[in-house]
Design a protein around this motif. Structure first.
Motif, PDB file in Angstrom:
ATOM      1  N   UNK A 110       0.948  -1.034  -0.229  1.00  0.00           N
ATOM      2  CA  UNK A 110       0.174   0.000   0.025  1.00  0.00           C
ATOM      3  C   UNK A 110       0.850   1.175  -0.002  1.00  0.00           C
ATOM      4  N   UNK A 111       1.893   1.209   0.904  1.00  0.00           N
ATOM      5  CA  UNK A 111       2.901   2.411   0.934  1.00  0.00           C
ATOM      6  C   UNK A 111       3.330   2.647  -0.448  1.00  0.00           C
ATOM      7  N   UNK A 112       3.622   1.489  -1.389  1.00  0.00           N
ATOM      8  CA  UNK A 112       4.425   1.944  -2.332  1.00  0.00           C
ATOM      9  C   UNK A 112       3.259   2.326  -3.548  1.00  0.00           C
ATOM     10  N   UNK A 113       1.996   1.668  -3.424  1.00  0.00           N
ATOM     11  CA  UNK A 113       0.955   2.193  -4.311  1.00  0.00           C
ATOM     12  C   UNK A 113       0.793   3.997  -4.069  1.00  0.00           C
ATOM     13  N   UNK A 114       0.991   4.282  -2.822  1.00  0.00           N
ATOM     14  CA  UNK A 114       0.724   5.587  -2.684  1.00  0.00           C
ATOM     15  C   UNK A 114       2.020   6.489  -3.446  1.00  0.00           C
ATOM     16  N   UNK A 128      -1.119   5.632  -7.105  1.00  0.00           N
ATOM     17  CA  UNK A 128      -2.166   4.722  -7.249  1.00  0.00           C
ATOM     18  C   UNK A 128      -2.831   4.598  -5.977  1.00  0.00           C
ATOM     19  N   UNK A 129      -3.558   5.928  -5.591  1.00  0.00           N
ATOM     20  CA  UNK A 129      -3.939   5.919  -4.305  1.00  0.00           C
ATOM     21  C   UNK A 129      -5.268   5.538  -3.838  1.00  0.00           C
ATOM     22  N   UNK A 137      -0.869   4.408  10.973  1.00  0.00           N
ATOM     23  CA  UNK A 137      -1.159   5.783  10.988  1.00  0.00           C
ATOM     24  C   UNK A 137      -0.328   6.601  10.589  1.00  0.00           C
ATOM     25  N   UNK A 138       1.000   6.262  10.604  1.00  0.00           N
ATOM     26  CA  UNK A 138       2.033   7.330   9.712  1.00  0.00           C
ATOM     27  C   UNK A 138       1.682   7.434   8.321  1.00  0.00           C
ATOM     28  N   UNK A 139       1.424   6.302   7.812  1.00  0.00           N
ATOM     29  CA  UNK A 139       1.097   6.405   6.466  1.00  0.00           C
ATOM     30  C   UNK A 139      -0.321   6.359   5.750  1.00  0.00           C
ATOM     31  N   UNK A 140      -1.259   6.689   6.833  1.00  0.00           N
ATOM     32  CA  UNK A 140      -2.563   6.961   6.365  1.00  0.00           C
ATOM     33  C   UNK A 140      -3.124   5.811   5.611  1.00  0.00           C
TER      34      UNK A 140
END
Length: 495
Positions: free
Chosen positions: A19-23, A27-28, A89-92
């Protein structure tokens, strides 16, 4: 029907990394589906006494999100749960998560060029499907005759009740893997009688575990370079164990033998009774199955109320366990430290159908377990599987996660550059990768050593050691950003 950029299945560290990489790739618009009630994967599910990481915490964490405040060199499970919450939390990520949502199946719709994911509450669609269900996500309960008739309590280590009190009870533990090595000493402290049922002994080496002083934690927080140095040093040790001692077994037998001698010396100095020592000594080479670390496990077998039972289990009776020799062990509580069903019907953890309706699990079991660079599979467009054959590099799961994040970045970045809608790894590239890793494993302990009695989950039903990627972590990360882009075919225009 909701349509997303991506659907991520699993909210453990693998799914959060994806998910972090998608952001990062823009690609959010994605959703993370999690069958459990909260995030964290194995660190949410497992809550048994003694739970802790068996890789030093400075390495068992994201390199880009260090935690300077680990309390010990090998952090307890509760700290890993808090770390997972912090990352979310840090990366939403939490706002994109749906808990209590079990995925039933996913199928590729070739006409619409998207994935259709079915859950208990309906269907979702997305351009990309990313499965991050973990290697060890399907608990295994042995089909012992009579187990349903046991009148005491049966507890699997993946479903440990918070209020379970075993003080003064007669407790039996089936299994002697890494989980049991952590759990058994804790149970020995409270049980009136503890019987450990062992089928296969495990290699155990001393655990250099100490509290991390507050001054060191402050230093890590003030000067992150110091924590990076500690991570690098620990990674180097793990690489020496994995690459030299396990993957390069035929060329470096002396290192493998040295690790085995260390474990045997640890056993000899810990257990007084020679018969018990012999029973606890593995008959397979070091590394055939994952070894573990403990300073307490062996010593509990010196206690009068702790018994090691190596006889075959015939059946579970109403009051305990009957052995093949006719004896019976009376129990109040039976603990199943029996691990996970890795390669059988539940791998992958959900039904995934690609082009022409090909079922991924059925195809793997009918042919060979395989995945290009441990992440993509022919005939499965726009599909990234983070828990695939030959994906696990190094001993820390985070080295695997971050290598796969890099592969995602290169692949999806190229897809965007071309303005294409789909990607799919070619049969040629997949076959070449499979041939390469198979050849490299020829020098490993799995094929060059004696693993006949290990009963290791490293081996798939075809008898191949298809879990580990037989390269160094450095090589895996290098290939993740340098793999040939024409190993994929790209097609269509995004809707």
């Amino acid at each position: 029907m909701a349509r997303y950029d991506a659907i991520v299945v699993g909210a453990g560290f693998g799914g959060m990394g994806a998910a972090i990489q998608l952001d990062r790739l823009g690609l959010s618009d994605y959703v993370i589906l999690e069958r459990e009630a909260d995030l964290g994967g194995t660190w949410h599910v497992n809550r048994y006494p003694g739970l802790a990481v068996d890789i030093a915490s400075v390495t068992y964490s994201y390199s880009f999100e260090p935690n300077p405040y680990w309390s010990r060199l090998f952090a307890p499970g509760e700290e890993l749960r808090r770390y997972a919450q912090h990352v979310a939390e840090r990366y939403g990520l939490r706002r994109r998560m749906r808990f209590g949502t079990a995925v039933e199946q996913a199928r590729w719709d070739a006409d619409r060029r998207h994935w259709v994911v079915t859950t208990g509450s309906g269907e979702l669609t997305a351009r990309f499907l990313i499965t991050a269900t973990g290697f060890l996500s399907q608990p295994y309960t042995p089909p012992f005759p009579g187990i349903d008739g046991f009148t005491g309590r049966i507890v699997h280590t993946t479903a440990w009740p918070d209020d379970l009190d075993l003080t003064g009870q007669r407790v039996g533990v089936i299994g002697t893997g890494a989980t049991a090595v952590q759990l058994v000493p804790e149970l020995a402290d409270v049980a009136a009688e503890l019987t450990v049922f062992q089928r296969t002994p495990i290699w155990v080496v001393p655990k250099v575990d100490t509290p991390i002083p507050a001054a060191v934690q402050r230093l890590f927080a003030a000067l992150p370079v110091t924590q990076r140095a500690a991570r690098l040093a620990n990674t180097a040790v793990l690489e020496a164990i994995m690459v030299a001692g396990v993957l390069e077994f035929t060329r470096a037998k002396v290192l493998n033998r040295g690790a085995g001698l260390l474990a045997k010396a640890h056993l000899r100095t810990s257990v007084r009774d020679p018969e018990t020592r012999r029973a606890l000594t593995p008959g397979y080479d070091f590394g055939c199955k994952r070894p573990t670390f403990s300073n307490r496990y062996f010593r509990v077998f010196n206690s009068a109320h702790v018994r090691l039972e190596t006889g075959s289990i015939a059946e579970v009776t109403a009051g305990g366990i009957a052995l093949a020799d006719g004896s019976e062990v009376a129990l109040d509580t039976l603990v199943l430290a029996t691990g996970f069903d890795l390669w059988q019907a539940n791998f992958p953890a959900i039904t995934v159908r690609g082009r022409d309706g090909v079922d991924l699990g059925a195809w793997w079991r009918a042919s060979r377990f395989q995945a290009y660079e441990g992440i993509t599979v022919p005939r499965f467009p726009n599909f990234l599987s983070l828990n695939s054959p030959y994906s696990y590099s190094g001993l820390s799961y985070f080295t695997t996660v971050e290598a796969q994040m890099k592969h995602m970045g290169r692949l999806l970045g190229e897809l965007a550059r071309r303005g294409a809608a789909t990607f799919e790894v070619t049969e040629r590239a997949n076959a070449e990768f499979l041939d390469r890793v198979t050849e490299r494993l020829g020098t490993s302990v799995f094929y060059g050593g004696d693993c006949g009695s290990a009963r290791s989950y490293y081996f798939d039903p075809h008898g191949e050691a298809a879990l580990l990627r037989p390269t160094s972590t450095l090589n895996a990360h290098r290939e993740a950003v340098r793999f040939p882009l024409d190993d994929y075919v790209y097609g269509g225009v995004p809707a």
